[in-house]
Scaffold this active site. Sequence first.
Site, PDB file in Angstrom:
ATOM      1  N   SER A 145     -13.454   5.080  -5.380  1.00 19.86           N
ATOM      2  CA  SER A 145     -12.626   4.770  -6.550  1.00 19.86           C
ATOM      3  C   SER A 145     -13.104   5.535  -7.767  1.00 19.86           C
ATOM      4  O   SER A 145     -14.306   5.786  -7.929  1.00 19.86           O
ATOM      5  CB  SER A 145     -12.735   3.268  -6.818  1.00 19.86           C
ATOM      6  OG  SER A 145     -12.186   2.953  -8.072  1.00 19.86           O
ATOM      7  N   TYR A 169     -17.743  -4.908  -8.066  1.00 14.84           N
ATOM      8  CA  TYR A 169     -16.800  -4.119  -7.258  1.00 14.84           C
ATOM      9  C   TYR A 169     -17.148  -2.629  -7.367  1.00 14.84           C
ATOM     10  O   TYR A 169     -17.320  -1.936  -6.364  1.00 14.84           O
ATOM     11  CB  TYR A 169     -15.350  -4.362  -7.711  1.00 14.84           C
ATOM     12  CG  TYR A 169     -14.408  -3.353  -7.102  1.00 14.84           C
ATOM     13  CD1 TYR A 169     -14.083  -3.415  -5.762  1.00 14.84           C
ATOM     14  CD2 TYR A 169     -13.896  -2.295  -7.856  1.00 14.84           C
ATOM     15  CE1 TYR A 169     -13.248  -2.459  -5.175  1.00 14.84           C
ATOM     16  CE2 TYR A 169     -13.062  -1.342  -7.291  1.00 14.84           C
ATOM     17  CZ  TYR A 169     -12.744  -1.430  -5.947  1.00 14.84           C
ATOM     18  OH  TYR A 169     -11.937  -0.474  -5.370  1.00 14.84           O
ATOM     19  N   LYS A 198     -18.848   0.206  -4.531  1.00  9.14           N
ATOM     20  CA  LYS A 198     -18.318   1.517  -4.122  1.00  9.14           C
ATOM     21  C   LYS A 198     -19.379   2.601  -4.339  1.00  9.14           C
ATOM     22  O   LYS A 198     -19.557   3.497  -3.503  1.00  9.14           O
ATOM     23  CB  LYS A 198     -17.056   1.862  -4.915  1.00  9.14           C
ATOM     24  CG  LYS A 198     -15.860   0.960  -4.613  1.00  9.14           C
ATOM     25  CD  LYS A 198     -15.305   1.235  -3.223  1.00  9.14           C
ATOM     26  CE  LYS A 198     -14.138   0.334  -2.875  1.00  9.14           C
ATOM     27  NZ  LYS A 198     -13.728   0.402  -1.480  1.00  9.14           N
TER      28      LYS A 198
HETATM   29  P1  NAD Z   1      -5.663  -4.379  -0.028  1.00  6.27           P
HETATM   30  O1  NAD Z   1      -6.369  -5.621  -0.393  1.00  6.27           O
HETATM   31  O2  NAD Z   1      -4.169  -4.398  -0.023  1.00  6.27           O
HETATM   32  O3  NAD Z   1      -6.159  -3.863   1.398  1.00  6.27           O
HETATM   33  C1  NAD Z   1      -7.444  -4.123   1.901  1.00  6.27           C
HETATM   34  C2  NAD Z   1      -7.288  -4.673   3.303  1.00  6.27           C
HETATM   35  O4  NAD Z   1      -8.573  -4.938   3.850  1.00  6.27           O
HETATM   36  C3  NAD Z   1      -6.492  -5.988   3.345  1.00  6.27           C
HETATM   37  O5  NAD Z   1      -5.496  -5.909   4.326  1.00  6.27           O
HETATM   38  C4  NAD Z   1      -7.550  -7.039   3.696  1.00  6.27           C
HETATM   39  O6  NAD Z   1      -7.003  -8.119   4.447  1.00  6.27           O
HETATM   40  C5  NAD Z   1      -8.545  -6.201   4.483  1.00  6.27           C
HETATM   41  N1  NAD Z   1      -9.918  -6.722   4.457  1.00  6.27           N
HETATM   42  C6  NAD Z   1     -10.640  -7.136   3.395  1.00  6.27           C
HETATM   43  N2  NAD Z   1     -11.885  -7.494   3.778  1.00  6.27           N
HETATM   44  C7  NAD Z   1     -11.947  -7.277   5.118  1.00  6.27           C
HETATM   45  C8  NAD Z   1     -12.960  -7.454   6.085  1.00  6.27           C
HETATM   46  N3  NAD Z   1     -14.163  -7.936   5.766  1.00  6.27           N
HETATM   47  N4  NAD Z   1     -12.685  -7.138   7.383  1.00  6.27           N
HETATM   48  C9  NAD Z   1     -11.463  -6.675   7.740  1.00  6.27           C
HETATM   49  N5  NAD Z   1     -10.460  -6.498   6.853  1.00  6.27           N
HETATM   50  C10 NAD Z   1     -10.711  -6.795   5.561  1.00  6.27           C
HETATM   51  O7  NAD Z   1      -6.191  -3.223  -0.995  1.00  6.27           O
HETATM   52  P2  NAD Z   1      -5.697  -1.736  -1.196  1.00  6.27           P
HETATM   53  O8  NAD Z   1      -5.169  -1.617  -2.572  1.00  6.27           O
HETATM   54  O9  NAD Z   1      -4.877  -1.302  -0.061  1.00  6.27           O
HETATM   55  O10 NAD Z   1      -7.096  -0.980  -1.189  1.00  6.27           O
HETATM   56  C11 NAD Z   1      -7.627  -0.387  -0.020  1.00  6.27           C
HETATM   57  C12 NAD Z   1      -8.988   0.198  -0.326  1.00  6.27           C
HETATM   58  O11 NAD Z   1      -8.855   1.147  -1.379  1.00  6.27           O
HETATM   59  C13 NAD Z   1     -10.015  -0.818  -0.802  1.00  6.27           C
HETATM   60  O12 NAD Z   1     -11.269  -0.474  -0.249  1.00  6.27           O
HETATM   61  C14 NAD Z   1     -10.040  -0.633  -2.301  1.00  6.27           C
HETATM   62  O13 NAD Z   1     -11.263  -0.974  -2.870  1.00  6.27           O
HETATM   63  C15 NAD Z   1      -9.780   0.857  -2.414  1.00  6.27           C
HETATM   64  N6  NAD Z   1      -9.181   1.246  -3.697  1.00  6.27           N
HETATM   65  C16 NAD Z   1      -8.031   0.655  -4.112  1.00  6.27           C
HETATM   66  C17 NAD Z   1      -7.477   1.016  -5.336  1.00  6.27           C
HETATM   67  C18 NAD Z   1      -6.243   0.336  -5.845  1.00  6.27           C
HETATM   68  O14 NAD Z   1      -5.985   0.419  -7.046  1.00  6.27           O
HETATM   69  N7  NAD Z   1      -5.433  -0.299  -5.010  1.00  6.27           N
HETATM   70  C19 NAD Z   1      -8.088   1.997  -6.123  1.00  6.27           C
HETATM   71  C20 NAD Z   1      -9.268   2.600  -5.653  1.00  6.27           C
HETATM   72  C21 NAD Z   1      -9.801   2.212  -4.428  1.00  6.27           C
HETATM   73  C1  WQD Z   2      -4.054  -0.122 -15.866  1.00  4.51           C
HETATM   74  C2  WQD Z   2      -3.797  -0.196 -17.359  1.00  4.51           C
HETATM   75  C3  WQD Z   2      -4.806  -2.106 -18.412  1.00  4.51           C
HETATM   76  C4  WQD Z   2      -2.409  -5.148 -16.421  1.00  4.51           C
HETATM   77  C5  WQD Z   2      -8.250  -0.979 -11.718  1.00  4.51           C
HETATM   78  C6  WQD Z   2      -9.674  -1.004 -11.262  1.00  4.51           C
HETATM   79  C7  WQD Z   2     -10.010   0.287 -10.595  1.00  4.51           C
HETATM   80  C8  WQD Z   2      -9.000   0.643  -9.511  1.00  4.51           C
HETATM   81  C9  WQD Z   2      -7.599   0.525  -9.965  1.00  4.51           C
HETATM   82  C10 WQD Z   2      -9.854  -0.044  -7.404  1.00  4.51           C
HETATM   83  C11 WQD Z   2      -5.029  -0.628 -18.151  1.00  4.51           C
HETATM   84  C12 WQD Z   2      -3.304  -2.173 -18.488  1.00  4.51           C
HETATM   85  C13 WQD Z   2      -2.936  -3.939 -16.814  1.00  4.51           C
HETATM   86  C14 WQD Z   2      -1.689  -5.925 -17.345  1.00  4.51           C
HETATM   87  C15 WQD Z   2      -2.048  -4.218 -18.988  1.00  4.51           C
HETATM   88  N1  WQD Z   2      -9.092  -0.226  -8.389  1.00  4.51           N
HETATM   89  N2  WQD Z   2      -2.757  -3.483 -18.078  1.00  4.51           N
HETATM   90  N3  WQD Z   2      -1.530  -5.421 -18.608  1.00  4.51           N
HETATM   91  O1  WQD Z   2      -7.895  -1.142 -14.795  1.00  4.51           O
HETATM   92  O2  WQD Z   2      -7.143   1.271 -14.550  1.00  4.51           O
HETATM   93  O3  WQD Z   2      -8.095   0.087 -12.640  1.00  4.51           O
HETATM   94  O4  WQD Z   2      -7.398  -0.746 -10.595  1.00  4.51           O
HETATM   95  O5  WQD Z   2     -10.721   0.761  -7.250  1.00  4.51           O
HETATM   96  O6  WQD Z   2     -11.275   0.149 -10.084  1.00  4.51           O
HETATM   97  O7  WQD Z   2     -10.506  -1.202 -12.381  1.00  4.51           O
HETATM   98  O8  WQD Z   2      -5.848  -0.532 -13.407  1.00  4.51           O
HETATM   99  O9  WQD Z   2      -3.611  -1.493 -13.151  1.00  4.51           O
HETATM  100  O10 WQD Z   2      -5.518  -3.018 -13.848  1.00  4.51           O
HETATM  101  O11 WQD Z   2      -4.660  -1.327 -15.443  1.00  4.51           O
HETATM  102  O12 WQD Z   2      -1.879  -3.822 -20.147  1.00  4.51           O
HETATM  103  O13 WQD Z   2      -1.215  -7.043 -17.066  1.00  4.51           O
HETATM  104  O14 WQD Z   2      -2.820  -1.217 -17.593  1.00  4.51           O
HETATM  105  O15 WQD Z   2      -5.392  -2.543 -19.594  1.00  4.51           O
HETATM  106  O16 WQD Z   2      -4.987   0.069 -19.355  1.00  4.51           O
HETATM  107  P1  WQD Z   2      -7.296  -0.079 -13.979  1.00  4.51           P
HETATM  108  P2  WQD Z   2      -4.881  -1.671 -13.900  1.00  4.51           P
END
Ligand code: NAD
Ligand code: WQD
Length: 334
Positions: A124, A149, A153
Amino acid sequence: MAVLVTGGAGYIGSHCVLVLLEKGIDVVVLDNLANSSSESLARVAKITGKSAAFVQGDVTSTEDLESVFQQFDIESVIHFAGLKAVGESKQKPLEYYENNVAGTLKLLACMGKHQVKKFVFSSSATIYGEEAPVPYLEEYGQGCTTNPYGTSKAMVETILQDLAESDPEWSICALRYFNPVGAHPSGDIGEDPSGIPNNLMPYISQVAIGRREKLSIFGGDYATLDGTCRRDYLHVMDLAEGHLAALNHIEKGFDAINLGTGNPLSVLEMVSAFEQATDKKVAYEIVGRREGDLPEFWANADKAKNKLGWEATRSVTEMMADTWRWQSQNPQGY
Ligand code: NAD
Ligand code: WQD
């Protein structure tokens, strides 16, 4: 030979499974459904006409992992499984380290035992921490994150680097995602957060469908053009395709690669893009800043282009239209 996709029932995982199946790749999903529903995979099967093998199990369980590696001929692993809510990670740090760090260690150990040494990891942009200048370049490495979190990572990236140094047979790619949004253009799969959404995009679409009254915009006094925070939002289908590119181009050793567009948008720009693309009004109010938010960050996306031949191609209009198709066809999610 199959690709094991952990967390494949989740938001990003299900889109990635779809992309792999469409390329004719065999897929095995391991997911404990802690934050998802197997309906996502049923929908993927409906769209693609192909099914991934599904095992309901936990990456923190050596027994569950063993049974997958014994049952299937796994060639490589894309590891999405984990917990992802920044705020919750402060309340439940042990659960986050257990799922995200201990789970990854168990998975890597099982892979090593079965001689499977090709690994793509969901990292991330949050690992850059608070000090890195924008746009973020991969070489800035890991800063100091402010929540368990983000730390989980960063810890996994360190473990992956050490593993690759200890054994030259490993090929490991950590993909540092920026802000994924959008849905498959069919509207059949998309982001389905449980409870009140933490992230901006699902909050906007839930206001538009009438599930929430109005969007609270966290902070209108940042030193940006319109005073709201700026982020690098990328379409989840672009992100999913980035994983296929990583599998195809992964090299021996460890590498970390940003997946973003390189173009930041403010919260107000996101609201206005949604309104224009969907013809729906989004009620909002500007409130105080959210703790831990940075004013702006976005990717330098050159490395993905040079090393993976990947770049984001979908426009912000597509991000909004596809989000709305998913939300309006599935008002309560799966
Ligand atoms: P998500 O929660 O929709 O998907 C994660 C999946 O993993 C879910 O289906 C959950 O049931 C499963 N899971 C959780 N813990 C588990 C475990 N111990 N064993 C087996 N399955 C498990 O999230 P997402 O948005 O699809 O994110 C996927 C990955 O990408 C995550 O590792 C997250 O940290 C990373 N990521 C997400 C974002 C984002 O903004 N969505 C940004 C950066 C990184
Ligand atoms: C985006 C912008 C908020 C909600 C997070 C995690 C990051 C990554 C992605 C996993 C910001 C604003 C949001 C709301 C708002 N996840 N906002 N009202 O914070 O950039 O990143 O998700 O790795 O680690 O920190 O994403 O979608 O929460 O926010 O004004 O109800 O929207 O302040 O500026 P963020 P976000």
